[in-house]
Design an enzyme around this catalytic site. Structure first.
Site, PDB file in Angstrom:
ATOM      1  N   LYS A 133       0.800  -1.233   0.000  1.00 52.57           N
ATOM      2  CA  LYS A 133       0.000   0.000   0.000  1.00 52.57           C
ATOM      3  C   LYS A 133       0.835   1.287   0.000  1.00 52.57           C
ATOM      4  CE  LYS A 133      -3.894  -2.184   2.330  1.00 52.57           C
ATOM      5  NZ  LYS A 133      -4.930  -2.088   3.357  1.00 52.57           N
TER       6      LYS A 133
ATOM      7  N   ASP B 204      -9.812   2.504   2.546  1.00 49.65           N
ATOM      8  CA  ASP B 204      -9.772   1.917   3.899  1.00 49.65           C
ATOM      9  C   ASP B 204     -10.271   2.911   4.951  1.00 49.65           C
ATOM     10  OD1 ASP B 204      -8.673  -0.548   3.186  1.00 49.65           O
ATOM     11  OD2 ASP B 204      -6.618   0.181   3.368  1.00 49.65           O
TER      12      ASP B 204
END
Ligand code: ATR
Length: 305
Positions: free
Chosen positions: A75, A131
């Site tokens: 990420k 997220d």
């Protein structure tokens, strides 16, 4: 079902890249979503080592994939590999969703999933982070907590803890308490939040007052014999109104068991997985995610029921 209905030369692709990736429940969830929407799209999972990430993203772009999800450990590294970054990814310094886009005839960038003909298109990659929003959605929708002015305790200051803490600050919590095994990491995160959100009172340690939500963002709970992610001698769970464990396998960790026994409203990490995936699907397709079908597919994939 006829095999040609599963995959043909017209099938379009999305994928999750991770290392490891075998455990990922995203293919089951996203394919159920694509199917419910009647999209001729398929979602795959690829194990990509860190050194191969840039070529894997470039390959997906060259093959006109619709989008990607990135999971551990990609990420943060992916931030420097995008052509563009959405504000969500810039704010967190992490990308979990990539949308490939192409210019339409008037020169406007649009999601590649909205083009029927992909020949000759100029394509770019745009990094998003879904997220953070998923953290808010779990706490607001599933736990019924109003975040503005709330008192929150975040356990863990790794990738997941940082995402949760920054999002809670962005939502305007009144008091944010951080606990982490490596105290220096919690202190660095607290300093970052203080600099960006002056109105949020950030402290290291356990609050003595009542807490609206306590979040486990450590990896404790993944192992069957793992201890609690907080010190029960210092913090009494009865002081918490609601409990969110980002772990979803097992369905009920020791942390959630203790929360349930203390009378807290509890939820595990499946909701977060669902909401981040639903937002990704919406970014790729421009359609509302079929949340019930996606949730059902996840439950079957993860818990077998
Ligand atoms: P993720 O991206 O899932 O957050 P991570 O960045 O590796 O993964 O972070 C793992 C978190 O779990 C960290 O907060 C870590 O604490 P440290 O920063 O001290 O490493 C926490 N953690 C992992 N194992 C732990 C253990 N045995 N006891 C307490 N905390 C632990």
């Amino acid at each position: 079902m006829d095999i040609s209905e599963l995959i043909s030369a017209n099938t379009r692709y999305c994928a999750v890249l991770g290392h490891p990736v075998r455990h990922s429940a995203s293919p089951a969830m996203q394919n159920a979503g694509f199917c419910a929407l009647g999209l001729p799209w398929r979602y795959l999972a690829f194990d990509v080592e860190p050194g191969g990430l840039a070529s894997a993203i470039a390959g997906a772009k060259a093959m006109k994939f619709i989008g990607l999800n990135l999971t551990v450990p990609h990420k943060v590294a992916a931030v420097g590999m995008m052509d563009e970054l959405d504000e969500t990814a810039r704010r967190l310094g992490a990308v979990n969703t990539v949308r490939f886009e192409a210019r339409d005839e008037s020169g406007v960038w649009r999601p590649l999933g909205q083009f029927d003909e992909v020949r000759g298109l100029e394509v770019r990659s745009v990094g998003f982070n879904t997220d953070a929003d998923a953290v808010s959605r779990v706490i607001k929708s599933d736990l019924g907590v109003e975040l503005r002015g709330a008192v929150a305790l975040v356990l863990g200051a790794g990738g997941a803890g940082r995402t949760a803490a920054l999002q809670l600050a962005a939502e305007g919590v009144g008091e944010l308490w951080l606990v982490n095994r490596t105290v220096a990491k919690a202190e660095a995160l607290a300093a970052e939040i203080r600099q960006r959100w002056l109105g949020v009172k950030v402290q290291i340690g356990y609050p003595a007052c009542a807490v609206d939500v306590i979040i486990n963002a450590t990896s404790l709970g993944l192992g069957r014999d793992d201890p609690l992610p907080f010190d029960p001698k210092v913090f009494d769970m009865k002081r918490a109104k609601s409990v969110f464990d980002m772990v979803y396998r097992p369905a009920e960790t020791l942390f959630l068991r203790v929360g349930r026994a203390a009378g807290c409203r509890c939820t595990n990490g499946l909701g977060m997985l669902l909401y981040q995936g639903a937002s990704a699907l919406e970014l790729w397709s421009g359609l509302r995610a079929p949340i019930d079908q996606m949730r059902r597919a996840l439950e079957i994939e993860v818990y077998g029921k």
